[in-house]
Design a protein around this motif. Structure first.
Motif, short mmCIF file in Angstrom:
data_model
loop_
_atom_site.label_atom_id
_atom_site.label_comp_id
_atom_site.label_asym_id
_atom_site.label_seq_id
_atom_site.Cartn_x
_atom_site.Cartn_y
_atom_site.Cartn_z
N CYS A 233 33.14 7.21 54.57
CA CYS A 233 32.59 6.96 55.89
C CYS A 233 31.18 6.92 55.83
CB CYS A 233 33.06 8.12 56.71
SG CYS A 233 32.49 8.07 58.40
N THR B 117 38.82 10.01 60.67
CA THR B 117 38.33 10.88 61.32
C THR B 117 37.31 10.70 62.71
OG1 THR B 117 38.21 12.37 59.32
CG2 THR B 117 36.82 13.22 61.18
N CYS B 118 36.47 9.53 62.31
CA CYS B 118 35.60 9.32 63.39
C CYS B 118 35.59 7.93 63.76
CB CYS B 118 33.92 9.82 62.91
SG CYS B 118 33.33 8.65 61.89
N THR C 6 33.24 11.60 55.59
CA THR C 6 34.78 11.83 55.14
C THR C 6 34.84 11.01 53.91
OG1 THR C 6 35.64 12.79 57.26
CG2 THR C 6 37.10 11.97 55.84
N CYS D 72 29.48 12.37 59.48
CA CYS D 72 31.07 12.64 59.40
C CYS D 72 31.28 13.01 57.89
CB CYS D 72 31.60 11.46 59.86
SG CYS D 72 33.48 11.49 59.55
N CYS E 92 37.20 4.85 59.47
CA CYS E 92 37.15 6.17 59.12
C CYS E 92 38.47 6.79 60.02
CB CYS E 92 35.96 7.08 59.49
SG CYS E 92 36.06 8.85 59.12
ZN LIG Z 1 34.00 9.33 59.51
#
Ligand SMILES: [Zn+2]
Length: 309
Positions: free
Chosen positions: A157, A141-142, A164, A162, A139
């Motif tokens: 994800c 994002t995280c 996403t 999260c 991911c």
């Molecule tokens: Zn994530």
């Protein structure tokens, strides 16, 4: 712009069949399925035709694949998948794995223009999606692992806080034909074969329109100022995941100053010079001048300008 290489994939993308996991499962079990194999950047090709697996070989490929993408349905309503089998070992001589299918493993960039256009488009579509999967395993994002969903058109994800979703990338790049009366501005990149010249191109940056990207790239790379920027078609460019968006533009000022960090050289060529001195005979031998490969939008843009003589 019609009939550019890697466009017009000959499938119904069947978007409505992607989301439901059971539908995807039954499509994968279909005895009619066709599978496009992909191994470490290479596609399977025999005598200038793309090789698709069907029957039991298609089922075996899906079993061996690290990623599977549902590409759509062909004209006979058969489901078509792409399978990334890069985890398989290659042969001792360095070639790709022997799947019991005809053909040899080859890079699409080298053979795309030799294939029937629909087959080149199919391999490009499969390649762009499978490369995206490999680059989106975690991911953005995280950092948690992601999982393929929706027939391979989404990655989810797996961190539930999260959550996403990421989608296949297409990176916009502008490619522009800058002219000044009977002259065209061409450039060379240092890694190109000796003698090859082409129109300018560059990636679109955040916070600018496509037209602003054209103007900025031409100014940064050559010092030339342009106006009358007009859209002129587009081409998917699956190396790995661009779309080339074509524009024409007219030079209105500036001084030609090729940027040494961006390109090897840039020059004005007249129509007469291109018609007299550019040809395909010396491609790769470094003894003559030539334009980009037929089938590329760059080639089309220059040919269209020459034809408007
Ligand atoms: Zn994530």
């Amino acid at each position: 712009m019609n009939n550019v290489l890697y466009s017009t994939v000959p499938l119904d993308r069947a978007h409505d069949l992607r989301r439901d996991a059971q539908t995807q499962e039954s499509l994968r079990r279909s005895p009619e399925k066709q599978v496009v194999p992909y191994w470490r950047e290479l596609s399977l090709v025999a005598e200038a035709n793309a090789i698709l697996a069907h029957g039991t070989q298609a089922a075996e490929l899906l079993d061996l694949a690290r990623e599977i993408v549902f590409l759509g349905k062909d004209g006979e309503d058969r489901p078509v998948f792409a399978a990334d089998i890069s985890d398989l070992a290659g042969e001792a001589d360095g070639s790709g794995p022997n799947l019991g299918l005809s053909g040899t493993w080859q890079g699409l960039r080298g053979i795309g223009a030799l294939l029937p256009p629909g087959e080149a488009a199919l391999l490009g579509y499969a390649r762009a999606l499978l490369i995206w999967h490999r680059r989106a395993r975690f991911c953005g994002t995280c950092g948690a692992p992601t999982e393929s969903r929706d027939g391979g058109h989404v990655r989810q994800c797996l961190d539930t806080t999260c959550n996403t979703q990421s989608h296949p990338r297409t990176d916009p790049a502008v490619i522009m034909r800058v002219t000044d009366r009977d002259s065209i501005l061409l450039h060379r990149q240092p890694n190109w074969p000796a003698g090859q010249w082409s129109v300018l191109a560059g990636f679109v940056e955040p916070g600018e329109t496509l037209e602003e990207a054209v103007s900025r790239e031409v100014r940064e790379e050559t010092g030339i100022l342009v106006a009358d920027i007009a859209y002129g078609g587009s081409q998917p460019w699956p190396f790995p995941s661009s779309i080339m968006i074509a524009f024409s533009a007219r030079a209105v000022g500036g001084t030609l100053t090729p940027c040494p960090h961006e390109l090897e050289d840039a020059r004005w060529f007249t129509r007469d010079t291109i018609l007299a001195e550019f040809d395909e005979k010396h491609r790769g031998t470094g003894t003559g001048l030539f334009l980009p490969t037929k089938g590329s939008i760059a080639h089309r843009m220059i040919e269209d300008w020459l034809a408007a003589y």
